[in-house]
Structures are given as structure tokens and as C-alpha cells.
Design an enzyme around this catalytic site. Structure first.
Site, PDB file in Angstrom:
ATOM      1  N   CYS A 106     -40.777  29.840 -37.023  1.00  0.00           N
ATOM      2  CA  CYS A 106     -41.497  29.047 -36.031  1.00  0.00           C
ATOM      3  C   CYS A 106     -42.379  27.960 -36.675  1.00  0.00           C
ATOM      4  CB  CYS A 106     -42.288  29.959 -35.113  1.00  0.00           C
ATOM      5  SG  CYS A 106     -42.741  29.197 -33.535  1.00  0.00           S
ATOM      6  N   ARG A 140     -42.178  24.230 -22.937  1.00  0.00           N
ATOM      7  CA  ARG A 140     -42.032  25.357 -23.858  1.00  0.00           C
ATOM      8  C   ARG A 140     -40.676  25.998 -23.661  1.00  0.00           C
ATOM      9  NH1 ARG A 140     -46.334  26.370 -26.810  1.00  0.00           N
ATOM     10  NH2 ARG A 140     -45.318  28.203 -27.719  1.00  0.00           N
ATOM     11  N   HIS A 202     -38.650  35.116 -33.083  1.00  0.00           N
ATOM     12  CA  HIS A 202     -39.623  36.174 -33.295  1.00  0.00           C
ATOM     13  C   HIS A 202     -38.961  37.497 -32.925  1.00  0.00           C
ATOM     14  CE1 HIS A 202     -42.762  33.158 -33.835  1.00  0.00           C
ATOM     15  NE2 HIS A 202     -42.389  32.594 -32.698  1.00  0.00           N
TER      16      HIS A 202
END
Length: 257
Positions: A106, A140, A202
Site C-alpha cells: 500500500c 477510495r 492487506h
């Protein structure tokens, strides 16, 4: 120094691997610390000793690095590590070119790229280890994600507003089967150059994807010992079952849309 203890294998060790976790306090807000723990555990299970070093801003850089992990963080976390990353950036570039395996998640993936361009248009330079450029935006990209990669099916969870574009010769880490990926447009996710893997996934990514974890472990072992990786049998039944169920669920949901 490290917040982690050195892990020792009972009996005869096949060698020792030094694993550096970049900025574990500043850049691990999405559970990415689990990647470091997974790497350390799998090294032990395969019969190797591992020293895990948490590198904080201002710490001296180790000369005996065999494996690097860096996680994601909020903008404030990235701001706190930028000056230190600039200080050690040359060593990271040299290590990447020398074949040192690295996993950049990320925010660290973005910092390993060429640049991050803010919503206001300011260009913030990166390390250039990966030929990617990221632009901030209001949207997002959040949710479960499934990739096809050279390590097999990979599943994880993405949560990023940065939109990343690969350079013309840059290999993606994977192709998106479900989810958004680098930018929600071109079907790519992450980037891989040599033994450096950058990704938005993640989860943390490694416990659910042991084939990827063991690829990183194998490269690190060969670097540390100068010998071929000698794996031991590991029962990954639970990880494989969890990954398979997630893949089926996410791909099925994508097909229904």
C-alpha cells in the site's frame, strides 16, 4: 532496535535470515505486521533461524539484510517516514538491484514507485525501485480482491485512494479477477521487479497466501546462506481452505454484477 525478539529454531539450524520490517509503528495500520510474523514463522518451520529487526526513523541501517517488509499507513504516517526513507533510500535501491526480496504494501508500495502526485498536483518523488506512478483522488477503492499471479490465486483486501499506473515495461504483480486493483481501469494489481513485490493487498496478504510467502522466504534463504532453499513440509490446509472460499465468494459476486 527491534521490538521483536529473535526467533530460534530448535535443533540444527539451516542458516540465519535477517528480516527488516520498515517502520512497524508508523506503517502498519492495516494489520501488515502479520506479514512479518508470517515470514518469521515460516522461516522457523522450514528449519531456519530468523532475526527480525524493526527499523524506525533514525535507526542505523543494517549491513546484513536478507529480506525487507514495509506496510501501509495513513498520510500522517507516510509523512513521518519520508525523511528517513530518503536517508536510507540509496541502500534500498542497491539491495533491490542485488536481488534482496522485498514486500511493499500500500503506502510503502507507492513510496517504492517513481512518484506520488497529490490531488493538488504536487509531485512527491519516490525511490524508483518499481516503475509505477500514483495519483491521489477522492475515490477510495475498498473491498475484497482476487488476483491471478505467478504464485497462483492470491486473495486479500484493498483500501486505497491512490490510483497507480504502471510504466510501459513494468510487470504487474497480478491480474484482477475481482476487485479494483491499481486503478480500477486496466485490470492490473501491484508490480513486481526482480524479487521486489509491491501490492495494495492487506489482510494481511501472506498468511492467506503461503505460496507467495514461501517465494519470499526462498529468495531470502538463498541470499542469506548462498545455498538453495530446503523447504520442510508445512500443513497449509486452513490457509488454502480460507483462500479458496474467499476466491469463490468474491468471483461469484463479481459475476452477478
Amino acid at each position: 532496535m527491534s521490538e521483536f525478539a529473535s526467533a530460534r529454531t530448535p535443533g540444527t539450524s539451516k542458516g540465519t535470515v535477517t528480516l527488516v520490517h520498515l517502520y512497524p509503528r508508523e506503517m502498519s495500520i492495516y494489520g501488515d505486521l502479520g506479514n512479518t510474523r508470517a515470514l518469521a514463522s515460516r522461516l522457523r518451520w522450514h528449519g531456519y533461524d530468523v532475526e527480525v529487526v524493526g527499523h524506525a526513523p533514525g535507526d542505523p541501517w543494517r549491513d546484513d539484510v536478507d529480506l525487507v517488509m514495509g506496510g501501509g499507513g495513513q498520510d500522517s504516517g507516510q509523512a513521518r517516514v519520508e525523511s528517513d526513507l530518503e536517508r536510507i533510500g540509496g541502500r534500498l535501491v542497491e539491495l533491490a538491484a542485488d536481488g534482496c526480496p522485498m514486500l511493499a504494501i500500500c503506502g510503502m508500495y507507492q513510496l517504492f514507485g517513481n512518484a506520488f502526485i497529490t490531488v493538488e498536483g504536487q509531485r512527491l518523488p519516490g525511490l524508483g525501485i518499481l516503475d509505477v506512478t500514483t495519483t491521489g483522488n477522492a475515490k477510495r477503492m475498498i473491498g475484497g480482491i482476487v488476483l491471478d499471479t505467478e504464485f497462483g490465486e492470491v486473495v486479500g483486501f484493498e483500501n486505497h485512494s491512490g490510483s497507480t499506473v504502471l510504466g510501459p515495461e513494468q510487470r504487474p504483480f497480478g491480474r484482477v479477477r475481482a476487485g479494483q486493483g491499481n486503478n480500477g481501469q486496466d485490470g492490473t494489481e501491484g508490480a513486481i521487479t526482480g524479487h521486489v513485490v509491491g501490492t495494495y493487498l492487506h489482510g494481511p496478504i501472506l498468511p492467506a497466501n503461503p505460496a507467495l510467502a514461501d517465494a519470499l522466504v526462498g529468495w531470502a534463504v538463498e541470499r542469506a546462506t548462498g545455498r538453495a532453499f530446503e523447504p520442510e513440509p508445512i500443513d497449509d490446509t486452513y490457509a488454502d481452505h480460507a483462500r479458496t472460499r474467499q476466491v469463490r465468494r468474491l468471483v461469484a459476486a463479481t459475476r452477478r454484477r
